[in-house]
Scaffold this motif. Structure first.
Motif, PDB file in Angstrom:
ATOM      1  N   PHE A 314      -8.556 -22.847 -34.509  1.00  0.00           N
ATOM      2  CA  PHE A 314      -7.617 -21.723 -34.406  1.00  0.00           C
ATOM      3  C   PHE A 314      -7.369 -21.281 -36.366  1.00  0.00           C
ATOM      4  CE2 PHE A 314      -3.743 -19.437 -35.142  1.00  0.00           C
ATOM      5  CZ  PHE A 314      -4.252 -18.665 -33.990  1.00  0.00           C
ATOM      6  N   LYS A 315      -7.845 -21.745 -37.099  1.00  0.00           N
ATOM      7  CA  LYS A 315      -8.002 -21.180 -37.932  1.00  0.00           C
ATOM      8  C   LYS A 315      -8.974 -20.513 -38.383  1.00  0.00           C
ATOM      9  CE  LYS A 315      -5.385 -24.679 -40.051  1.00  0.00           C
ATOM     10  NZ  LYS A 315      -5.146 -25.369 -41.613  1.00  0.00           N
ATOM     11  N   ARG A 316     -10.257 -21.149 -37.938  1.00  0.00           N
ATOM     12  CA  ARG A 316     -11.554 -21.023 -38.343  1.00  0.00           C
ATOM     13  C   ARG A 316     -12.482 -20.097 -37.485  1.00  0.00           C
ATOM     14  NH1 ARG A 316     -12.726 -26.962 -37.983  1.00  0.00           N
ATOM     15  NH2 ARG A 316     -13.236 -27.495 -40.090  1.00  0.00           N
ATOM     16  N   ALA A 317     -11.602 -20.020 -36.539  1.00  0.00           N
ATOM     17  CA  ALA A 317     -11.765 -18.454 -35.469  1.00  0.00           C
ATOM     18  C   ALA A 317     -11.502 -17.533 -36.202  1.00  0.00           C
ATOM     19  CB  ALA A 317     -11.234 -18.693 -33.885  1.00  0.00           C
ATOM     20  N   ILE A 318     -10.055 -17.574 -36.525  1.00  0.00           N
ATOM     21  CA  ILE A 318      -9.275 -16.434 -37.638  1.00  0.00           C
ATOM     22  C   ILE A 318     -10.654 -15.596 -38.538  1.00  0.00           C
ATOM     23  CG2 ILE A 318      -7.627 -16.266 -38.932  1.00  0.00           C
ATOM     24  CD1 ILE A 318      -5.351 -16.386 -37.564  1.00  0.00           C
ATOM     25  N   ALA A 319     -10.839 -16.870 -39.712  1.00  0.00           N
ATOM     26  CA  ALA A 319     -11.421 -16.484 -40.101  1.00  0.00           C
ATOM     27  C   ALA A 319     -12.915 -15.773 -39.889  1.00  0.00           C
ATOM     28  CB  ALA A 319     -11.717 -18.330 -41.455  1.00  0.00           C
ATOM     29  N   ARG A 320     -12.976 -16.256 -38.764  1.00  0.00           N
ATOM     30  CA  ARG A 320     -14.469 -15.560 -38.353  1.00  0.00           C
ATOM     31  C   ARG A 320     -14.448 -14.207 -38.748  1.00  0.00           C
ATOM     32  NH1 ARG A 320     -15.739 -19.983 -35.511  1.00  0.00           N
ATOM     33  NH2 ARG A 320     -15.162 -19.643 -33.392  1.00  0.00           N
ATOM     34  N   THR A 321     -13.225 -13.678 -37.286  1.00  0.00           N
ATOM     35  CA  THR A 321     -12.807 -12.238 -37.548  1.00  0.00           C
ATOM     36  C   THR A 321     -12.757 -11.682 -38.689  1.00  0.00           C
ATOM     37  OG1 THR A 321     -10.380 -12.466 -36.922  1.00  0.00           O
ATOM     38  CG2 THR A 321     -12.633 -12.637 -34.736  1.00  0.00           C
ATOM     39  N   GLN A 322     -11.762 -12.295 -40.021  1.00  0.00           N
ATOM     40  CA  GLN A 322     -11.498 -11.561 -40.678  1.00  0.00           C
ATOM     41  C   GLN A 322     -12.683 -10.841 -41.792  1.00  0.00           C
ATOM     42  OE1 GLN A 322      -7.876 -10.853 -42.392  1.00  0.00           O
ATOM     43  NE2 GLN A 322      -7.970 -10.921 -40.332  1.00  0.00           N
ATOM     44  N   ASP A 323     -13.579 -12.019 -41.640  1.00  0.00           N
ATOM     45  CA  ASP A 323     -14.733 -12.070 -42.471  1.00  0.00           C
ATOM     46  C   ASP A 323     -15.922 -10.863 -42.312  1.00  0.00           C
ATOM     47  OD1 ASP A 323     -13.801 -14.042 -43.943  1.00  0.00           O
ATOM     48  OD2 ASP A 323     -15.338 -15.889 -43.363  1.00  0.00           O
ATOM     49  N   LEU A 324     -15.147 -10.665 -40.928  1.00  0.00           N
ATOM     50  CA  LEU A 324     -16.048  -8.869 -41.089  1.00  0.00           C
ATOM     51  C   LEU A 324     -15.954  -8.192 -42.051  1.00  0.00           C
ATOM     52  CD1 LEU A 324     -15.503  -8.658 -37.047  1.00  0.00           C
ATOM     53  CD2 LEU A 324     -17.733  -8.724 -38.197  1.00  0.00           C
ATOM     54  N   ILE A 325     -15.001  -8.199 -42.999  1.00  0.00           N
ATOM     55  CA  ILE A 325     -14.807  -7.463 -44.033  1.00  0.00           C
ATOM     56  C   ILE A 325     -15.194  -7.683 -45.627  1.00  0.00           C
ATOM     57  CG2 ILE A 325     -13.601  -5.469 -42.576  1.00  0.00           C
ATOM     58  CD1 ILE A 325     -10.226  -6.620 -44.457  1.00  0.00           C
ATOM     59  N   ARG A 326     -15.444  -8.309 -45.220  1.00  0.00           N
ATOM     60  CA  ARG A 326     -15.071  -9.893 -46.349  1.00  0.00           C
ATOM     61  C   ARG A 326     -16.242  -8.524 -46.867  1.00  0.00           C
ATOM     62  NH1 ARG A 326     -14.289 -14.069 -49.076  1.00  0.00           N
ATOM     63  NH2 ARG A 326     -13.173 -14.722 -47.706  1.00  0.00           N
ATOM     64  N   PRO A 327     -16.564  -8.737 -48.438  1.00  0.00           N
ATOM     65  CA  PRO A 327     -17.572  -7.535 -49.256  1.00  0.00           C
ATOM     66  C   PRO A 327     -18.787  -8.343 -49.265  1.00  0.00           C
ATOM     67  CG  PRO A 327     -15.406  -7.255 -50.893  1.00  0.00           C
ATOM     68  CD  PRO A 327     -14.879  -8.200 -49.221  1.00  0.00           C
ATOM     69  N   PRO A 328     -19.775  -8.060 -49.332  1.00  0.00           N
ATOM     70  CA  PRO A 328     -20.355  -6.372 -49.307  1.00  0.00           C
ATOM     71  C   PRO A 328     -20.454  -5.359 -47.566  1.00  0.00           C
ATOM     72  CG  PRO A 328     -22.018  -7.564 -49.582  1.00  0.00           C
ATOM     73  CD  PRO A 328     -21.051  -8.262 -49.378  1.00  0.00           C
ATOM     74  N   ARG A 348       0.866 -20.228 -25.953  1.00  0.00           N
ATOM     75  CA  ARG A 348      -0.204 -20.529 -25.587  1.00  0.00           C
ATOM     76  C   ARG A 348      -0.379 -21.481 -27.572  1.00  0.00           C
ATOM     77  NH1 ARG A 348      -6.078 -17.811 -25.247  1.00  0.00           N
ATOM     78  NH2 ARG A 348      -6.262 -20.112 -25.722  1.00  0.00           N
ATOM     79  N   PHE A 349       0.251 -20.827 -28.606  1.00  0.00           N
ATOM     80  CA  PHE A 349       0.133 -21.409 -29.528  1.00  0.00           C
ATOM     81  C   PHE A 349       1.264 -21.579 -30.119  1.00  0.00           C
ATOM     82  CE2 PHE A 349      -3.733 -18.092 -28.811  1.00  0.00           C
ATOM     83  CZ  PHE A 349      -4.735 -18.194 -28.817  1.00  0.00           C
ATOM     84  N   THR A 350       2.331 -21.467 -29.818  1.00  0.00           N
ATOM     85  CA  THR A 350       3.648 -22.042 -30.532  1.00  0.00           C
ATOM     86  C   THR A 350       4.479 -22.730 -29.814  1.00  0.00           C
ATOM     87  OG1 THR A 350       4.780 -20.025 -30.211  1.00  0.00           O
ATOM     88  CG2 THR A 350       4.045 -20.408 -32.340  1.00  0.00           C
ATOM     89  N   SER A 351       5.538 -22.512 -29.639  1.00  0.00           N
ATOM     90  CA  SER A 351       6.086 -23.382 -27.924  1.00  0.00           C
ATOM     91  C   SER A 351       7.043 -22.111 -26.984  1.00  0.00           C
ATOM     92  CB  SER A 351       7.231 -24.218 -28.365  1.00  0.00           C
ATOM     93  OG  SER A 351       7.990 -24.773 -27.718  1.00  0.00           O
ATOM     94  N   ASP A 352       6.874 -22.278 -25.694  1.00  0.00           N
ATOM     95  CA  ASP A 352       7.891 -21.212 -24.977  1.00  0.00           C
ATOM     96  C   ASP A 352       9.525 -22.276 -24.396  1.00  0.00           C
ATOM     97  OD1 ASP A 352       6.636 -22.959 -22.993  1.00  0.00           O
ATOM     98  OD2 ASP A 352       6.105 -21.177 -22.094  1.00  0.00           O
ATOM     99  N   ALA A 353       9.697 -22.984 -25.361  1.00  0.00           N
ATOM    100  CA  ALA A 353      10.697 -23.914 -25.461  1.00  0.00           C
ATOM    101  C   ALA A 353      11.858 -23.021 -25.635  1.00  0.00           C
ATOM    102  CB  ALA A 353      10.192 -25.156 -25.661  1.00  0.00           C
ATOM    103  N   PRO A 354      13.109 -23.661 -24.637  1.00  0.00           N
ATOM    104  CA  PRO A 354      14.031 -22.445 -25.162  1.00  0.00           C
ATOM    105  C   PRO A 354      14.258 -22.581 -26.481  1.00  0.00           C
ATOM    106  CG  PRO A 354      14.529 -23.457 -22.986  1.00  0.00           C
ATOM    107  CD  PRO A 354      12.975 -23.998 -23.525  1.00  0.00           C
ATOM    108  N   GLU A 355      14.118 -23.512 -27.068  1.00  0.00           N
ATOM    109  CA  GLU A 355      14.806 -23.795 -29.272  1.00  0.00           C
ATOM    110  C   GLU A 355      13.858 -22.904 -29.415  1.00  0.00           C
ATOM    111  OE1 GLU A 355      13.436 -27.455 -27.326  1.00  0.00           O
ATOM    112  OE2 GLU A 355      14.548 -25.920 -26.782  1.00  0.00           O
TER     113      GLU A 355
END
Length: 576
Positions: A314-328, A348-355
């Motif tokens: 998940f983190k690597r996927a976020i990095a790929r989209t965030q790096d689109l604005i990395r200088p230059p 999907r990414f956390t939990s939908d359990a009531p608590e």
């Protein structure tokens, strides 16, 4: 010193509306434009700057309006062109902007252009769509290539009248337009874009933006031996004339200072993505990369085990989209976890359990608000709406993508109960239907989606959990997911240099439970830490920031502990 004015869309927060499911004003069971107008004050109160309306055009609704019969008219159950003009004006009156879905890779087979195109081989509009003769293999008629459509089956449909095949990357009722024809392109700009830009629309989310140039249309490699039809996304996306077509389209948009955000699937090469969003290239302002929402999916979207991924993925996927604005880089990026094509992010990414569902919803809100780029929220996400339960059977799944997948599994396995149960389980996790259930406005009849005296049932079954998740109750509850979203959007605006424009760095990619990233802007720095587990975790900072002086800016829980993060807690610290 001159201050460079930032484009309005960079700091904007966009709220996506799916008209059929947002609010039904007249009791026919289908959301409509007047329903949207009635809740504009609610949307503005969240801290939203832009609304995005999914297709509201005249359509037979084979694919929920992504099959357009007339770009210059409105689907009658939603309202009229006059209602749209009122929605545009009322949105502007509240200081917000409005963008529409631009669906110009294909039309409906009922569009007058296609009706003419298929009427005869020598019709002047024949070449407005993509027609090919059959191949003959062992004396048998076969389509021109082996591509599989996005909704299963061949991408080619045989036309009895003119004895040729036409291309449809989606449903057979969605024939692809021929962008190679300059006359077709000009007609698209005039009918689909300028008609609405002249009425005050501020831009477009551009559907399937990288499919207009199809390349040579050769056979795809066989990656699904069980099928005659093969995935070909890498062939028909990002073809040789894409830059030219988008530059031409952008010349129309620039006259109106209109923004574009393109849907950009099947583009693993980030250099290619950067060309699309580079300010210098003048093609698109930004795109939706699917790296994050595709995490954990199988070779076919639904062929997967729920939660079949690790946090580092998940983190690597976020990095790929965030790096689109990395200088230059001179590009821009987007932040999103939900839309009309995705299931709910809490499930999907956390939990939908009531608590855990409230904690999960707040943590994801904090994480998203701390990421760089233009932020997109999907209706109901601000309330923490979740997937519908596994107890709902296949009759509740209305989406063509879901039903086609289930039918395909039934066909391939001869209705094997184990295979069908697995298919149902994966749909319960990933189907597009989960985002399309009616909004939960209150605990009244139909969850407040339709008026109490509505003559018809809502077109999709409303969720059963409105007693714990609805807009009316959350508006007055300071501890609700909605209240936290409002707070986070204020924080994001207050620290926009750092949070919207800052450089992203993941500080511990391999940590299995914690997501820790920094944001840097001209000497200022912030660190975000999120606990992606349902148990408390020791509050540990990576070595890069361990000795820095930290000031807690915001936590997603009311009383953050000194030495530990609560289950699904997120925090942002400013570094001195």
């Amino acid at each position: 010193m001159t201050v460079v004015q930032r484009p309005w869309w960079k700091d904007g927060v966009v709220y996506q509306i799916y008209p059929a499911s947002f609010k039904d004003s007249n009791g026919d069971g289908i959301g409509d434009l007047n329903g949207i107008i009635s809740e504009l004050d609610y949307i503005r109160s969240i801290g939203v700057d832009v609304i995005w309306i999914c297709p509201m055009y005249d359509s037979p609704q084979v694919d929920m309006g992504y099959d357009i019969r007339d770009y210059e008219d409105v689907y009658a159950p939603y309202g009229t062109v006059q209602d749209m003009e009122r929605l545009i004006n009322e949105t502007h009156d509240r200081g917000m902007r409005i963008i529409l879905d631009l669906v110009v890779n294909h039309t409906s087979d009922q569009h007058k252009w296609f009706q003419e195109s298929r009427s005869s081989k020598d019709n002047p509009k024949r070449d407005w769509y993509i027609w090919r003769p059959a191949r003959t293999v062992n004396g048998e008629r076969k389509p021109p290539n082996n591509w599989v459509s996005n909704f299963t089956g061949s991408v080619w449909q045989w036309d009895e009248l003119t004895q040729e095949y036409y291309l449809h990357l989606f449903c057979p009722e969605q024939p692809d337009l021929n962008w190679e024809n300059p006359e077709t392109r000009q007609a698209i700009y005039k009918s689909a874009m300028e008609f609405w830009l002249e009425r005050g629309v501020d831009g477009f989310r551009v559907d399937t933006v990288n499919m207009y140039s199809k390349g040579e249309m050769l056979d795809a490699p066989v990656t699904d031996p069980g099928s005659e039809w093969q995935p070909a996304g890498l062939q028909y996306c990002n073809g040789p004339r894409m830059a030219e077509f988008l530059a031409e389209m952008n010349a129309v948009l620039e006259k109106y200072d209109a923004m574009t955000v393109g849907e950009c699937p099947n583009t693993p090469d980030m250099k290619r993505v950067l060309q699309y969003v580079s300010a210098k290239e003048r093609q698109l302002n930004m795109v939706f990369q699917f790296d994050v929402v595709d995490v954990g999916q199988g070779p076919y979207k639904f062929q997967t085990t729920p939660k079949n991924y690790t946090l580092p993925h998940f983190k690597r996927a976020i990095a790929r989209t965030q790096d689109l604005i990395r200088p230059p880089s001179d590009g821009w990026t987007t932040v999103f976890l939900e839309n009309h094509d995705q299931s709910r992010s809490i499930t999907r990414f956390t939990s939908d359990a009531p608590e855990h569902r409230v904690a999960g919803g707040k943590m994801l809100a904090l994480m998203m608000a701390a990421l760089s780029g233009t932020l997109f929220i999907y209706q109901g996400q601000e309330l923490g709406m979740t997937n519908f339960p596994e107890s709902w059977d296949m009759s509740e799944y209305k989406d063509v993508d879901s039903s086609n997948y289930y039918k395909m599994v039934a066909q391939r396995t001869n209705n094997d109960p184990t295979a069908l149960a697995a298919a149902h389980k994966s749909l319960q996790h990933l189907a597009r239907d989960h985002s399309r259930v009616p909004m939960s406005w209150s605990t009244g009849p139909h969850n407040g989606f339709s008026p109490p005296d509505a003559k018809a049932e809502p077109w999709m079954r409303p969720l059963e959990d409105a007693n714990v998740c609805n807009a009316k109750q959350q508006k007055t509850n300071e501890k609700s997911v909605l209240a936290f979203w409002k707070h986070m959007l204020q924080v994001r605006k207050e620290y926009s240099d750092l949070l919207v424009h800052g450089q992203y760095d993941d500080l511990d990619v391999e940590h299995p439970d914690l997501f820790v990233f920094s944001k840097t802007w001209k000497g200022k720095k912030a660190v975000t830490i999120c606990n992606f587990t349902d148990k408390a975790q020791a509050l540990e900072f990576p070595r890069q920031v361990r000795d820095e002086k930290r000031e807690l800016l915001v936590s997603s829980v009311d009383q953050p502990g000194d030495g530990e993060l609560a289950a699904f807690e997120g925090r942002i610290y400013l570094l001195a």
